[in-house]
Each structure stands twice: as structure tokens, then as C-alpha cells.
Write a protein that holds these residues in place. Sequence first.
Motif, PDB file in Angstrom:
ATOM      1  N   ALA A 161       0.561  -6.052  -7.023  1.00  0.00           N
ATOM      2  CA  ALA A 161       0.828  -5.910  -8.451  1.00  0.00           C
ATOM      3  C   ALA A 161       0.077  -4.723  -9.030  1.00  0.00           C
ATOM      4  O   ALA A 161       0.626  -3.949  -9.838  1.00  0.00           O
ATOM      5  CB  ALA A 161       0.430  -7.204  -9.173  1.00  0.00           C
ATOM      6  N   ALA A 162      -1.205  -4.568  -8.644  1.00  0.00           N
ATOM      7  CA  ALA A 162      -1.975  -3.424  -9.143  1.00  0.00           C
ATOM      8  C   ALA A 162      -1.388  -2.107  -8.642  1.00  0.00           C
ATOM      9  O   ALA A 162      -1.303  -1.123  -9.400  1.00  0.00           O
ATOM     10  CB  ALA A 162      -3.431  -3.561  -8.693  1.00  0.00           C
ATOM     11  N   TYR A 163      -0.953  -2.060  -7.387  1.00  0.00           N
ATOM     12  CA  TYR A 163      -0.343  -0.838  -6.866  1.00  0.00           C
ATOM     13  C   TYR A 163       0.961  -0.538  -7.590  1.00  0.00           C
ATOM     14  O   TYR A 163       1.261   0.639  -7.871  1.00  0.00           O
ATOM     15  CB  TYR A 163      -0.095  -0.987  -5.364  1.00  0.00           C
ATOM     16  N   ALA A 164       1.746  -1.575  -7.906  1.00  0.00           N
ATOM     17  CA  ALA A 164       3.000  -1.354  -8.626  1.00  0.00           C
ATOM     18  C   ALA A 164       2.732  -0.794 -10.008  1.00  0.00           C
ATOM     19  O   ALA A 164       3.440   0.111 -10.482  1.00  0.00           O
ATOM     20  CB  ALA A 164       3.777  -2.669  -8.726  1.00  0.00           C
ATOM     21  N   VAL A 165       1.696  -1.310 -10.680  1.00  0.00           N
ATOM     22  CA  VAL A 165       1.348  -0.772 -12.006  1.00  0.00           C
ATOM     23  C   VAL A 165       0.891   0.672 -11.885  1.00  0.00           C
ATOM     24  O   VAL A 165       1.248   1.542 -12.703  1.00  0.00           O
ATOM     25  CB  VAL A 165       0.254  -1.646 -12.657  1.00  0.00           C
ATOM     26  N   CYS A 214      -2.932 -14.686  -2.554  1.00  0.00           N
ATOM     27  CA  CYS A 214      -3.363 -14.269  -3.888  1.00  0.00           C
ATOM     28  C   CYS A 214      -3.935 -12.856  -3.851  1.00  0.00           C
ATOM     29  O   CYS A 214      -3.653 -12.030  -4.731  1.00  0.00           O
ATOM     30  CB  CYS A 214      -4.405 -15.242  -4.433  1.00  0.00           C
ATOM     31  N   GLY A 215      -4.755 -12.578  -2.817  1.00  0.00           N
ATOM     32  CA  GLY A 215      -5.301 -11.225  -2.692  1.00  0.00           C
ATOM     33  C   GLY A 215      -4.219 -10.187  -2.475  1.00  0.00           C
ATOM     34  O   GLY A 215      -4.234  -9.098  -3.074  1.00  0.00           O
ATOM     35  N   VAL A 216      -3.244 -10.518  -1.622  1.00  0.00           N
ATOM     36  CA  VAL A 216      -2.140  -9.591  -1.361  1.00  0.00           C
ATOM     37  C   VAL A 216      -1.315  -9.380  -2.626  1.00  0.00           C
ATOM     38  O   VAL A 216      -0.949  -8.236  -2.968  1.00  0.00           O
ATOM     39  CB  VAL A 216      -1.266 -10.134  -0.213  1.00  0.00           C
ATOM     40  N   ILE A 255     -12.186 -14.238   1.117  1.00  0.00           N
ATOM     41  CA  ILE A 255     -10.803 -14.188   1.636  1.00  0.00           C
ATOM     42  C   ILE A 255      -9.898 -13.404   0.692  1.00  0.00           C
ATOM     43  O   ILE A 255      -9.108 -12.545   1.106  1.00  0.00           O
ATOM     44  CB  ILE A 255     -10.278 -15.622   1.844  1.00  0.00           C
ATOM     45  N   VAL A 256     -10.008 -13.685  -0.614  1.00  0.00           N
ATOM     46  CA  VAL A 256      -9.162 -12.995  -1.593  1.00  0.00           C
ATOM     47  C   VAL A 256      -9.471 -11.503  -1.613  1.00  0.00           C
ATOM     48  O   VAL A 256      -8.552 -10.650  -1.593  1.00  0.00           O
ATOM     49  CB  VAL A 256      -9.355 -13.627  -2.988  1.00  0.00           C
ATOM     50  N   LEU A 257     -10.746 -11.164  -1.664  1.00  0.00           N
ATOM     51  CA  LEU A 257     -11.125  -9.750  -1.764  1.00  0.00           C
ATOM     52  C   LEU A 257     -10.765  -8.977  -0.497  1.00  0.00           C
ATOM     53  O   LEU A 257     -10.277  -7.836  -0.579  1.00  0.00           O
ATOM     54  CB  LEU A 257     -12.631  -9.642  -2.045  1.00  0.00           C
ATOM     55  N   ILE A 258     -11.004  -9.584   0.672  1.00  0.00           N
ATOM     56  CA  ILE A 258     -10.671  -8.883   1.921  1.00  0.00           C
ATOM     57  C   ILE A 258      -9.165  -8.697   2.049  1.00  0.00           C
ATOM     58  O   ILE A 258      -8.694  -7.601   2.419  1.00  0.00           O
ATOM     59  CB  ILE A 258     -11.225  -9.675   3.121  1.00  0.00           C
ATOM     60  N   ALA A 259      -8.385  -9.730   1.732  1.00  0.00           N
ATOM     61  CA  ALA A 259      -6.928  -9.591   1.800  1.00  0.00           C
ATOM     62  C   ALA A 259      -6.431  -8.546   0.813  1.00  0.00           C
ATOM     63  O   ALA A 259      -5.555  -7.726   1.144  1.00  0.00           O
ATOM     64  CB  ALA A 259      -6.263 -10.940   1.509  1.00  0.00           C
ATOM     65  N   GLY A 260      -6.998  -8.538  -0.386  1.00  0.00           N
ATOM     66  CA  GLY A 260      -6.586  -7.533  -1.378  1.00  0.00           C
ATOM     67  C   GLY A 260      -7.003  -6.139  -0.978  1.00  0.00           C
ATOM     68  O   GLY A 260      -6.234  -5.167  -1.170  1.00  0.00           O
ATOM     69  N   GLY A 281      -7.018  -3.546  -7.423  1.00  0.00           N
ATOM     70  CA  GLY A 281      -6.084  -4.512  -6.855  1.00  0.00           C
ATOM     71  C   GLY A 281      -6.747  -5.695  -6.169  1.00  0.00           C
ATOM     72  O   GLY A 281      -6.353  -6.851  -6.393  1.00  0.00           O
ATOM     73  N   PRO A 282      -7.779  -5.459  -5.319  1.00  0.00           N
ATOM     74  CA  PRO A 282      -8.414  -6.611  -4.683  1.00  0.00           C
ATOM     75  C   PRO A 282      -9.008  -7.610  -5.682  1.00  0.00           C
ATOM     76  O   PRO A 282      -9.020  -8.812  -5.423  1.00  0.00           O
ATOM     77  CB  PRO A 282      -9.514  -5.955  -3.828  1.00  0.00           C
TER      78      PRO A 282
END
Length: 219
Positions: free
Chosen positions: A142-146, A135-137, A202-207, A176-177
Motif C-alpha cells: 500500500a505504501a509503495y502504491a501511494v 499485514c506487513g506485506v 514478523i510484521v516489520l521484517i515482512a514489510g 511501508g514496513p
Amino acid sequence: MNEPVASDTYAAHVRRLAELTGRVAAQRAEAQAWHDQQCAAAERAVDQAADQLRDAEQEVTAARSLLDRVDAEVGHLWAELRSRLGARRLGDPPGPARDATGDPVPLLRGVRELLDRTGQRGELPGAVNPLLALCGVAGAVAAYAVGAAARALGHRYGGDLAVGMPVLALVVTLLGPVAGLAPAKRLADRRHALLGPRPLAIVLIAGLVTTVLLLVTSR
């Protein structure tokens, strides 16, 4: 003509009559005393029966009141169970068991505590950690693509867009994160769990790691 009765015989009859009269009086007094005792005992029995009747009526009233409260609580708990489980086909709540004994109030309290524990959301298990990281990735990508689309739009049209869009793209990329928290929250809701500190980390670190890698590789 009647012959005269001797004085000693007359005196004996008088004494006999007096003795009989005394015995009758004593027996009458004894019978009256027995009658009074029986009446008093009967009155005491009636008073005790009346007291027992009043106590029984009070117990019946209290039992009916308790029954009404128990029925109301059972209906409420049953409706809450149906709403939490989403089981609309459960029908009416079950009736009392024939061999049920004891005070129903502690039993209802136990059911209430069980429902409260059932309704509380727990922590997500460690088995979903890869999904949380995904989910973080996904949020970072998605944010980077935008952001990339915003930068491309600025380069294409130029002017003020060429200045503002890169800034907007950077802001969106840096968010993004955080974007990965939305799918992670949906995952937690489906599992009826809380998105606690560990899943958030986990989500924030992965993002964050994904966002940094994307920014570094894009230069």
C-alpha cells in the motif's frame, strides 16, 4: 386450780426450748446462706448472659458490616465481569448459596485475581504468524502504491511537483514496513492479545523484505 410443775420438769422444758431455738436458728442461717448462694449464682448467670448478649450483638454488627462489604464487592465484580465479557444480559449477581460456609473474603480475592488474569492480554499465538506477515506485506504494498501514485503525479504535472513528489514517494515507500502495524494491531485487539516483540518483528521484517523487493524490481 393448776397444780405446780416440778422444777426438774420445768428445767427439761427450758432445755428443750433452747435446743429447738438453736435448731431453728441454725436452719434459718442455713436457709439464708442457701438463699444468698442462689442469689449470687443468679447474679453471675445474669452477668454472663449480659456479656454473651453484648458479644452476640457485636458479632451481629460485624456480620452485617461484612455482609454489606461482600455485597458491594460482589456487585462490583459482577459489573466488571459484564463489562469485560460484554454480556449485558447476565442480569443481577447470584445470591449466596445456602450451604456456603467459611470466610467469603478469600473467595472474593480469588475471583478478583481470576478477573485480573482474564483481563490481561496475552501473546498472539504462533498460528497467526502468516496473517502478521500478510499485514506487513499489505502495508508495504500500500505504501509503495501511494509512492508510485505520487511519482506519477509529479511526472504528470512537472515543475516543483516533479522534484518534490519523488522525494515524498520515497519517504512513503520507506514507511511501508511500519504501515503494516495498523492492521496487525487490529488483529491483536480482536483476539484480545498484545502486539508483542515477536509479532512486531514478523510484521516489520515482512514489510521490509517486501519494500526492498518492490524497490529492486521497479528499477
